[in-house]
Design an enzyme around this catalytic site. Structure first.
Site, short mmCIF file in Angstrom:
data_model
loop_
_atom_site.label_atom_id
_atom_site.label_comp_id
_atom_site.label_asym_id
_atom_site.label_seq_id
_atom_site.Cartn_x
_atom_site.Cartn_y
_atom_site.Cartn_z
N ASN A 48 0.83 -1.21 0.00
CA ASN A 48 0.00 0.00 0.00
C ASN A 48 0.86 1.26 0.00
OD1 ASN A 48 -2.30 -1.56 0.08
ND2 ASN A 48 -2.71 -1.24 2.25
N ARG A 376 -10.75 -4.12 -14.33
CA ARG A 376 -9.63 -5.03 -14.02
C ARG A 376 -10.12 -6.45 -14.23
NH1 ARG A 376 -6.04 -1.65 -11.39
NH2 ARG A 376 -6.93 -0.03 -10.07
N HIS A 436 -15.63 3.03 -14.60
CA HIS A 436 -15.44 2.20 -13.41
C HIS A 436 -16.67 1.33 -13.13
CE1 HIS A 436 -14.57 1.69 -8.93
NE2 HIS A 436 -13.45 1.33 -9.50
N ARG A 575 -14.12 2.07 4.95
CA ARG A 575 -12.91 1.27 5.13
C ARG A 575 -11.66 2.13 5.19
NH1 ARG A 575 -11.53 -1.80 0.11
NH2 ARG A 575 -9.95 -0.21 -0.18
#
Length: 706
Positions: A48, A376, A436, A575
């Protein structure tokens, strides 16, 4: 720019990313978690941070160059913000390595898993094996570069493992080089298992840098190696493709990708034992400042230790393997969807029905067209294989491929070319707006009931899949997502209109059920929040629950504050980064914010509004951020079936709202974790769902509604 607002936005966003990674790192500190999973959480934080520096810090450093602090007030604000951010990053990195060295390594040793970072105290047989490996597998791939006027400091590749070597002596040319750089080959694994015949434990794992430091002197015959220090340079990996000068997006992107690994340096990681004068030399060679340098006591590429969990076959040291529940449908999935919708909750339920729908469509002679968005999907993709098969079978296949999906650009370019080779229509969405949205639509020719007619009549019927996650079977096992399969006329018509807008052109489209960015989603979210506030003011029940990965959009935050002041009870499950501050007196007393960090990555976005008892529920891939609501193509879809809606509410929201392991945000933006976790760990929301779906050892057969 507004300097005060700019600094606050930077600090909220970037420090929020660091704060999120602190919560992830806390999972590695959890003594009740399996040790290999704890190691994986450390690796996740390392990965990350790589992206954090490659993109976020890289962009910030570009702004610093544009606004020098010595010349502009804006520049000073940016410089101050940058120092605050990297200072917090330094603390996080130090915490990560301390945990790794003082806690994780000893516990791995106790389990018979030894990681070797140096060759001290090795036996003669171990040294012989290591030397043979070095000479046979490494030396042919190594290129030592001595630094002298003819060989300046090389521009080492982004995130590559390198070694800075100090030398004494004179070579055959009469030179007296003092310094050299050696780059480790990228094709060699970073963790190598020692053969069992010489291994003192069940798993003796040697880090690649250990071989280099033990035998690097062999690369400089006749010279004395006086020091060898591993280092790693992180570079700007943000691609720049000018929207105003694109004649062919794919070709323009290819040109950018070829130089991505050689962007400007933004971070230097280096062994903590390097002398200060050598550190300065490296820093200046990379054109970095002191605050950009990170001395680390351990491997500079900790993220590569993720391989350890793959090598070590110890199920008792990992989370129990979850086998997703399989939904078995007798007969055609199209016949099933005519009677009822299907809502899948990944990874608890298998992604296979989505693949089966696509595979059946690719082979069904009555299917005429398939349209799909791809953000993706992976290097190996059964989704793309099915689309290619469909095109070969004569279907009209249209795929909107997002070429600018960060770090998946090369993969998507590859699949775009493969699709075009078989005659599929490939488009790249809308310039300046990433696609997206997760959508698939199938158009099928079907015969109507005859009802006494002599000649059969046919219609074109649509079936769609709408999801919160990517069409990526691997991440469907790791990320929590919802996927809806339906033949609902309103939803299908809306999906058709959005596909037409993406591949063609349209000034405006009116949708019946879907919300879409950048057009209606923001307005509908704000309208729904205001409706709850109005109900609360009128003394009626009012409730908002939203689950997103990030909450940064300022106008939505303002509306949530107003709703709280009106008396609406609001629960937010965020999150990652959240710019809203809960429980502030007079502002957000009715708002709770929690973050869930668990075995799976919480990925689905869910918007719930009480709506006078109607319980409006939308699922989406869109966070409540400016980019998702105004600069991306996004879709939010309702769950219309009452039973499926309750499933989404219970599993996607309620289980997480009662999760005792959640991180709770304080009014000052910091987080605390429930003490109950350390005293008597009750099952988390994810664990409860795993228990619920673990009864799926046998495939479940779904009864059709009559």
């Amino acid at each position: 720019m507004n300097t005060v607002k700019s600094k606050l936005n930077l600090l909220n966003r970037e420090l929020g990313v660091i704060e999120f990674n602190r919560r992830v790192l806390a999972q590695a500190q959890n003594q009740k978690a399996p040790i290999l999973e704890r190691l994986k959480f450390i690796c996740i934080v390392a990965s990350n941070l790589d992206e954090f520096f490659e993109i976020r810090i890289a962009v910030l450093k570009e702004q610093l160059r544009k606004y020098p602090k010595s010349k502009t007030v804006d520049g000073q604000v940016l410089a101050d913000a940058y120092l605050d951010i990297v200072s917090e990053a330094q603390v996080l990195v130090e915490t990560k390595y301390t945990l790794f060295k003082k806690d994780i390594i000893p516990k791995l040793n106790n389990e018979g898993i030894h990681l070797y970072f140096n060759h001290n105290n090795w036996t003669s047989s171990q040294l012989r094996w290591a030397k043979t490996y070095f000479q046979k597998d490494l030396v042919p791939l190594l290129t030592p570069i001595v630094l002298d006027p003819a060989h300046p400091f090389p521009k080492v590749i982004n995130k590559s493992l390198n070694f800075f070597v100090t030398l004494e002596g004179k070579d055959d040319f009469g030179r007296t080089p003092k310094l050299a750089v050696v780059q480790a080959p990228r094709s060699i694994p970073r963790v190598i298992q020692m053969p069992s015949r010489i291994s003192p434990s069940p798993y003796s794992l040697v880090i690649l840098s250990t071989f280099m430091q033990a035998f690097v002197h062999e690369l400089f015959p006749g010279m004395a190696v006086t020091g060898c220090y591993q280092f790693r340079v992180t570079r700007n990996s943000d691609l720049f493709v000018s929207d105003d000068d694109i004649s062919d997006l794919r070709e323009s992107l290819k040109g950018e990708l070829s130089t991505r690994h050689l962007g400007d340096a933004v971070r230097l990681e280096i062994s903590s034992d390097i002398p200060e004068h050598l550190m300065k030399y490296l820093r200046r060679s990379c054109e970095l400042n002191q605050e950009d340098c990170y001395r680390v006591d351990g491997p500079v590429n900790l993220n590569r230790l993720m391989q350890v969990a793959d090598i070590v076959e110890r199920p008792d040291l990992k989370f129990p393997t979850h086998i997703p529940k399989q939904l078995t449908i007798n007969g055609s999935i199209f016949e099933h969807l005519k009677k009822e919708d299907i809502l899948l909750h990944h990874p608890y339920e298998s992604f296979e029905p989505v693949l089966n729908l696509l595979r059946e469509a690719s082979r069904d002679p009555d299917v005429l067209a398939i349209k799909q968005t791809i953000y993706r999907t992976g290097n190996v993709s059964p989704v793309m294989d099915a689309l290619i098969e469909a095109a070969k079978n004569g279907k009209e296949v249209t795929v909107i491929v997002e070429l600018l999906a960060r770090f998946d650009e090369e993969t998507n370019i590859f699949w775009a070319a493969k699709l075009e080779e078989v005659g599929a229509h490939v488009v790249y969405g809308v310039v300046k707006h990433k696609c997206h949205a997760k959508m698939m639509m199938i158009v099928r020719k079907e015969q109507l009931p005859t009802k006494g007619r002599k000649k059969p009549e046919f219609i074109l019927k649509r079936y769609i899949h709408l999801g919160t996650g990517n069409y990526h079977p691997r991440t469907a096992k790791l990320y929590t997502d919802f996927g809806l399969m339906t033949s609902n006329i309103s939803l299908c018509e809306d999906a058709h209109k959005i596909f037409m807008q993406l591949t063609g052109t349209s000034r405006s489209i009116k949708l019946k059920a879907l919300w879409n960015s950048p057009f209606t989603m923001f307005d509908n979210i704000v309208r729904s929040i205001r409706a709850e506030a109005k109900a609360a003011k009128a003394g009626k029940p009012a409730r908002i629950v939203a689950k997103v990965n990030a909450l940064l959009e300022p106008l939505i935050i303002t509306e949530l504050y107003k709703a709280s002041q009106a008396g609406v009870k609001i629960d937010l499950i965020v999150r990652g980064v959240c710019a809203l501050k809960p429980k502030v007196k007079g502002l957000s007393e009715n708002i709770n914010v929690r973050s869930i960090i668990g075995q799976f990555l919480e990925h689905h976005r869910i918007y719930y509004f009480h709506a006078n008892g109607k319980e409006t529920l939308y699922l989406s891939s869109a966070d409540w951020m400016d980019r998702n609501l105004f600069r991306r193509i996004e879709v939010a879809f309702p769950v219309l079936d009452k039973t499926l809606k309750q499933k989404a509410i219970h599993e996607g929201l309620n289980e997480l709202l009662k999760d005792k392991s959640a991180w709770i945000m304080n009014s000052n933006g910091t987080y605390r974790q429930s003490k109950i976790l350390t005293q008597n760990a009750q099952p988390s929301g994810q664990q409860n769902l795993l228990l619920k779906y673990s009864a799926a050892a046998q495939p479940a057969k779904r009864k059709l509604k009559t």
